[in-house]
Design a protein around this motif. Structure first.
Motif, mmCIF file in Angstrom:
data_model
loop_
_atom_site.group_PDB
_atom_site.id
_atom_site.type_symbol
_atom_site.label_atom_id
_atom_site.label_comp_id
_atom_site.label_asym_id
_atom_site.label_seq_id
_atom_site.Cartn_x
_atom_site.Cartn_y
_atom_site.Cartn_z
ATOM 1 N N LEU A 93 0.846 -1.204 0.000
ATOM 2 C CA LEU A 93 0.000 0.000 0.000
ATOM 3 C C LEU A 93 0.876 1.246 0.000
ATOM 4 C CD1 LEU A 93 -2.702 -1.009 2.645
ATOM 5 C CD2 LEU A 93 -2.778 -1.294 0.149
ATOM 6 N N THR A 94 0.268 2.357 -0.374
ATOM 7 C CA THR A 94 1.015 3.617 -0.337
ATOM 8 C C THR A 94 1.071 4.135 1.105
ATOM 9 O OG1 THR A 94 -0.950 4.985 -0.600
ATOM 10 C CG2 THR A 94 0.141 4.231 -2.637
ATOM 11 N N GLY A 95 1.937 5.118 1.301
ATOM 12 C CA GLY A 95 2.021 5.755 2.606
ATOM 13 C C GLY A 95 0.666 6.304 3.038
ATOM 14 N N GLN A 125 5.791 12.302 -0.271
ATOM 15 C CA GLN A 125 6.122 10.901 -0.596
ATOM 16 C C GLN A 125 4.950 9.960 -0.387
ATOM 17 O OE1 GLN A 125 9.497 10.865 -1.057
ATOM 18 N NE2 GLN A 125 10.333 12.375 0.359
ATOM 19 N N MET A 126 3.808 10.493 0.003
ATOM 20 C CA MET A 126 2.757 9.615 0.514
ATOM 21 C C MET A 126 2.045 8.804 -0.568
ATOM 22 S SD MET A 126 3.057 9.765 3.657
ATOM 23 C CE MET A 126 1.589 9.133 4.447
ATOM 24 N N ASN A 127 2.248 9.161 -1.845
ATOM 25 C CA ASN A 127 1.576 8.382 -2.882
ATOM 26 C C ASN A 127 2.422 7.234 -3.412
ATOM 27 O OD1 ASN A 127 -0.840 9.759 -2.703
ATOM 28 N ND2 ASN A 127 -0.016 11.446 -3.949
ATOM 29 N N LYS A 128 3.630 7.099 -2.863
ATOM 30 C CA LYS A 128 4.472 5.936 -3.222
ATOM 31 C C LYS A 128 4.082 4.734 -2.380
ATOM 32 C CE LYS A 128 8.847 8.085 -4.446
ATOM 33 N NZ LYS A 128 10.000 8.620 -3.769
ATOM 34 N N ARG A 129 4.331 3.544 -2.954
ATOM 35 C CA ARG A 129 4.113 2.340 -2.150
ATOM 36 C C ARG A 129 5.244 2.192 -1.136
ATOM 37 N NH1 ARG A 129 0.075 -0.422 -4.680
ATOM 38 N NH2 ARG A 129 -0.069 0.042 -6.898
ATOM 39 N N VAL A 130 4.893 1.633 0.024
ATOM 40 C CA VAL A 130 5.876 1.507 1.100
ATOM 41 C C VAL A 130 7.066 0.639 0.669
ATOM 42 C CG1 VAL A 130 6.230 0.579 3.431
ATOM 43 C CG2 VAL A 130 4.252 2.022 2.950
#
Ligand SMILES: Nc1ncnc2c1ncn2[C@@H]1O[C@H](COP(=O)(O)OP(=O)(O)O)[C@@H](O)[C@H]1O
Ligand SMILES: [Mg+2]
Length: 302
Positions: A93-95, A125-130
């Motif tokens: 999942l994303t951030g 950075q929250m739309n990147k996957r963890v």
């Protein structure tokens, strides 16, 4: 001084072996408490007891003024944020999606989530996957997840572990900002250089026991730094002083340990002058936290 964490003889045994023994933690409200100790000294075990993740064998923990036990656990944990061992979060999942899970679980307002994300400087950075995050980003997301509930106390277990120097500095700076904002932070590390300057109070653990607890200044004043002397004939001086003092020669400088006060210093200088050795310089060694720590944990192994 009000204490946010106080333990009385907190002890955890596995079989006959005490991995944490008779710990009296004193964590003042509003401080950054650096919980230091070599690997295996009992830091994580202590933190888990404070969070009621494992039960003490004996002793008590008071957190936020109340005994931490089965009856109070739920309510107290609502005011504590924690990051123990590996950072949390679903990798696929994303951030932002991870934060949304925390938000639903704890029934929080959007502002709480925004504030936590901004505090750890992860808003871009929250739309990147963890799974695409660096370790430092994962740690910061983990801290944001812990911060979302706006805790009074934040317990972070080795948050700088495995980070590069820039990542470590980011975490340090974040801890200082949190403390300025009124959150009490308990942070552990087996590498003292990683948090020593950030922490205002230190607790040093060795083999499950507290070997020092207090301010940085108190720690330094507890140990006498070595005396360093430059003189005209260091070899003869070493011979003359070795009988009375532990005296070593480093390059051409004499190093003496355990010379406590001015009178003792004067005595050493007089002894050298009495041997017709010219004394060029007398100074105290620079005392680093590292050297004090090594002295304290000697025998405990690092
Ligand atoms: N569940 C367990 N059973 C037996 N021994 C344990 C358990 N958990 C930790 N220990 C032991 O307790 C000691 C302290 O561990 P820990 O609290 O993880 O230290 P630290 O976090 O300071 O590295 C270690 O020797 C570890 O092997
Ligand atoms: Mg640990």
């Amino acid at each position: 001084m009000s204490l946010i964490v106080a333990t009385e003889k907190l002890t955890k045994k596995y079989g006959d072996r005490a991995v944490v023994q008779d710990l009296d933690l004193r964590i003042p409200e509003g401080c950054v408490y650096g919980f230091l100790g070599p690997n295996g000294s009992g830091k994580s075990t202590t933190m888990k007891m404070l969070l009621s993740l494992i039960r003490p064998t004996s002793g008590e923990a008071h957190v936020l003024g109340r005994p931490m036990d089965r009856a109070t656990r739920r309510e107290l944990l609502g005011q504590i944020g924690s990051l123990i061992e590996s950072p949390p979060g679903y990798a696929h999942l994303t951030g932002a999606e991870n934060m949304r899970i925390v938000q639903r679980l704890l029934d929080l307002d959007d502002q709480h989530i925004d504030f936590a994300v901004r505090t750890v400087r992860m808003q871009d950075q929250m739309n990147k996957r963890v799974r695409e995050f660096s370790l430092g980003m994962k740690q910061r997301l983990g801290i944001a997840m812990a911060l979302a509930r706006q805790p009074k106390l934040l317990i972070l277990d080795e948050p700088t572990n495995g980070l590069d120097p820039a990542g470590i500095e980011e975490i340090r700076e974040l801890l200082r900002r949190l403390a300025d904002g009124g959150v009490t932070v308990m942070v552990s590390s087996h590498l003292l250089g990683e948090i020593d300057k950030t922490a205002t109070v230190l607790g040093i653990l060795s083999q499950g026991r507290m070997i020092f607890q207090g301010s940085r200044d108190e720690l330094f004043s507890a140990a006498t730094p070595d005396l360093l002397i430059d003189c005209s004939d260091p070899h003869r001086a070493q011979g003359a002083l070795a009988r009375a003092h532990g005296c070593q020669l480093e390059n051409s400088t004499l190093r003496l340990t355990g010379i406590e006060d001015d009178r003792a210093v004067a005595g050493v200088v007089a002894a050298l002058v009495g041997e017709s050795i010219g004394v060029h310089g007398v100074r105290r060694d620079e005392q680093t936290l590292e050297s004090v720590f090594m002295g304290l944990t000697a025998g405990g192994g690092l």
